[in-house]
Design an enzyme around this catalytic site. Structure first.
Site, PDB file in Angstrom:
ATOM      1  N   GLU A  28      -3.636  17.965   6.297  1.00 29.13           N
ATOM      2  CA  GLU A  28      -4.629  18.923   6.712  1.00 29.13           C
ATOM      3  C   GLU A  28      -4.974  19.681   5.438  1.00 29.13           C
ATOM      4  O   GLU A  28      -6.223  20.028   5.552  1.00 29.13           O
ATOM      5  CB  GLU A  28      -4.196  19.527   7.964  1.00 29.13           C
ATOM      6  CG  GLU A  28      -5.333  19.818   8.982  1.00 29.13           C
ATOM      7  CD  GLU A  28      -5.129  20.161  10.200  1.00 29.13           C
ATOM      8  OE1 GLU A  28      -5.155  19.810  11.370  1.00 29.13           O
ATOM      9  OE2 GLU A  28      -4.073  21.582  10.267  1.00 29.13           O
ATOM     10  N   HIS A  88      14.575  -1.169   8.184  1.00 27.71           N
ATOM     11  CA  HIS A  88      14.446  -2.481   8.752  1.00 27.71           C
ATOM     12  C   HIS A  88      13.183  -2.619   9.228  1.00 27.71           C
ATOM     13  O   HIS A  88      13.122  -3.468  10.245  1.00 27.71           O
ATOM     14  CB  HIS A  88      15.664  -2.314   9.782  1.00 27.71           C
ATOM     15  CG  HIS A  88      16.928  -2.133   9.290  1.00 27.71           C
ATOM     16  ND1 HIS A  88      17.876  -3.220   9.009  1.00 27.71           N
ATOM     17  CD2 HIS A  88      17.522  -1.020   8.687  1.00 27.71           C
ATOM     18  CE1 HIS A  88      19.005  -2.885   8.511  1.00 27.71           C
ATOM     19  NE2 HIS A  88      18.833  -1.430   8.265  1.00 27.71           N
ATOM     20  N   LYS A 121     -13.969  17.393  17.377  1.00 29.26           N
ATOM     21  CA  LYS A 121     -14.023  18.380  18.234  1.00 29.26           C
ATOM     22  C   LYS A 121     -15.139  18.441  19.032  1.00 29.26           C
ATOM     23  O   LYS A 121     -15.440  18.431  20.025  1.00 29.26           O
ATOM     24  CB  LYS A 121     -13.418  19.935  17.704  1.00 29.26           C
ATOM     25  CG  LYS A 121     -11.985  19.895  17.564  1.00 29.26           C
ATOM     26  CD  LYS A 121     -11.632  21.277  17.189  1.00 29.26           C
ATOM     27  CE  LYS A 121      -9.952  21.320  16.881  1.00 29.26           C
ATOM     28  NZ  LYS A 121      -9.628  22.702  16.262  1.00 29.26           N
TER      29      LYS A 121
END
Ligand code: PA5
Length: 434
Positions: A284, A305, A424
């Protein structure tokens, strides 16, 4: 190799990819960026409260936090922290990293998404527990925690009545304004303030993180003391003696040379949430205007793995920062086992009997580092001598200082997040939010 008390930053595994000459060439820019933080002349200068951990949450505030925590510890065994992003990741990261040091009510996290199944499950699972709620939102208007608070408020009011519920909700929010503050004042909830000059992802060492952590029984003074001491180490003017600056300089040089993804590879499962916190802090803060490194995480050895093949052999545009804690438990030693006479039953590990699992983990880490460097992956290393509150406080400040310098080197304001407004706006429009 810069060291601070219990943390060493070692860049030997990146020496062939980030040459000394490139680091030397950057030294003046790093010093300039660091100076602009200290003199409060950088972009985002009104968001630098975290830079002085002691001032961001002074002793008197910590005493008030401890008092509130004692009340919670006395009458609840399930403490629900409502918050998202910077309003919960820090507390969760530290709580998980310091599992062995916590002794209080169990912390649960809500408001971290909109998944009905997870919300319903937690409400059901805590039905018969003694519950308190801590609603954390600096803006006070974030969608996910605002909705979660509605469910948990109703839960508490059904269980304890309106007045009883009011005694069991604490809000951590803006010091002066916002919907959560207004709601808390109207309902008579206790309120703690997020300092004006500290943004969400830098707020773990303020009431945002320290209140839940104190409820969990962690030593919040030691966390702040560790961060304060790391602050001194990160003011060292010489690049090679300053852990955060040296780390930031390596990231910058590697990024400029095409290594655009940084994988924080932790050889310790208890650091999984610290990796999540780190991803938010770096993603961010840096990811703006087409710039920044992509922050990814691998938890070792499990991810060897799954991601191991890609890291070893995929596109050569990534580097790794290893994070390893040397002592994570009282020496756990490999038991000796008796093998049947059949030679096929011998897995070749008999010689490890009596060795400590931490030592074996450290050897695995060394082996992985050598293989990855040989495969063309620059490797930086952060070694923690132990996992305790002081070390974790130091580590938090180390990363915060590093990302601040890193963002400034990239020419972005590391204390804002203009990009999140776009989604948003769209979600609010679809929800018909005013
Ligand atoms: O770092 C940030 O500022 C964000 O991640 C916020 O912490 C997050 O969006 C939550 O915001 P708020 O605390 O206002 O609910």
């Amino acid at each position: 190799m810069p060291r601070w008390e219990t943390i060493v930053f070692d860049a030997a595994g990146a020496a062939d990819f980030a040459p000394a000459s490139a680091l030397d060439a950057l030294e003046a820019d790093v010093a300039r960026a660091a100076r602009s933080l200290e003199t409060r002349e950088c972009p985002g200068a009104d968001r630098l409260g975290w830079l002085d951990p002691e001032a961001a949450c002074p002793a008197a505030e910590r005493a008030a936090i401890r008092e509130e925590a004692e009340r919670a510890r006395a009458d609840c065994d399930a403490y629900v922290v409502i918050g998202i992003g910077g309003s919960y990741l820090g507390a969760r990261a530290v709580r998980e990293a310091l599992r062995g040091h916590a002794d209080g009510p169990e912390l649960f996290f809500a408001g971290t998404g909109l998944h009905a199944g997870a919300t319903a499950r937690l409400l059901r699972d805590l039905r018969d527990r003694d519950v308190r709620v801590c609603a954390i939102s600096k803006s006070g208007t974030t969608l996910e925690p605002a909705l979660a608070l509605r469910f948990w408020r109703e839960f508490l009011e059904r269980k304890y009545g309106r007045a009883g519920a009011a005694r069991r909700i604490t809000a951590v929010t803006d010091a002066h304004r916002g919907a959560l503050r207004a709601l808390a004042v109207a309902a008579g909830w206790r309120v703690f303030a997020v300092p004006d000059d500290v943004g969400g992802r830098f707020s773990v060492l303020t009431p945002v993180g320290l209140l839940p952590l104190a409820v969990a029984g962690l030593d919040i003074d030691a966390l702040v003391a560790g961060a304060t001491s790391m602050r001194q180490a990160c003011r060292e003017p010489r690049l090679r003696d300053n852990p955060a600056h040296f780390y930031a300089a390596h990231r910058h040089v590697l990024g400029a040379r095409g290594f655009r993804t940084e994988i924080l590879s932790a050889f310790c499962e208890d650091l999984r949430w610290l990796q999540e916190w780190w991803k938010q802090l770096f993603g961010e803060s840096e990811g703006q205007r087409g710039r920044g490194l992509f922050p990814a995480a691998a938890t070792m050895t499990a991810d060897l793995h799954s991601l191991g093949q890609y890291i070893q052999d995929g596109p050569r545009d990534l580097f790794e920062t290893f994070l390893c804690a040397r002592e994570t438990a009282p020496a756990l030693r490999v038991p000796a086992v008796e093998f049947p006479a059949d030679p096929e039953a011998d897995d070749g590990l008999g010689a490890l009997a009596g060795r400590s699992l931490d030592a074996i983990n450290a050897l695995a880490w060394e082996g992985v580092r050598q293989a990855h460097v040989a495969g063309g992956v620059p490797c930086l290393e952060l070694t923690l001598d132990r996992l305790d509150p002081r070390t974790v406080g130091g580590l938090i400040h180390f990363f915060e200082k590093a990302v601040a310098v890193s963002g400034l080197l990239l020419g972005v304001n590391p204390f804002e997040q203009p990009g999140v407004e776009a989604y948003k706006r769209e979600v609010s429009r679809l929800l018909g939010r005013r």
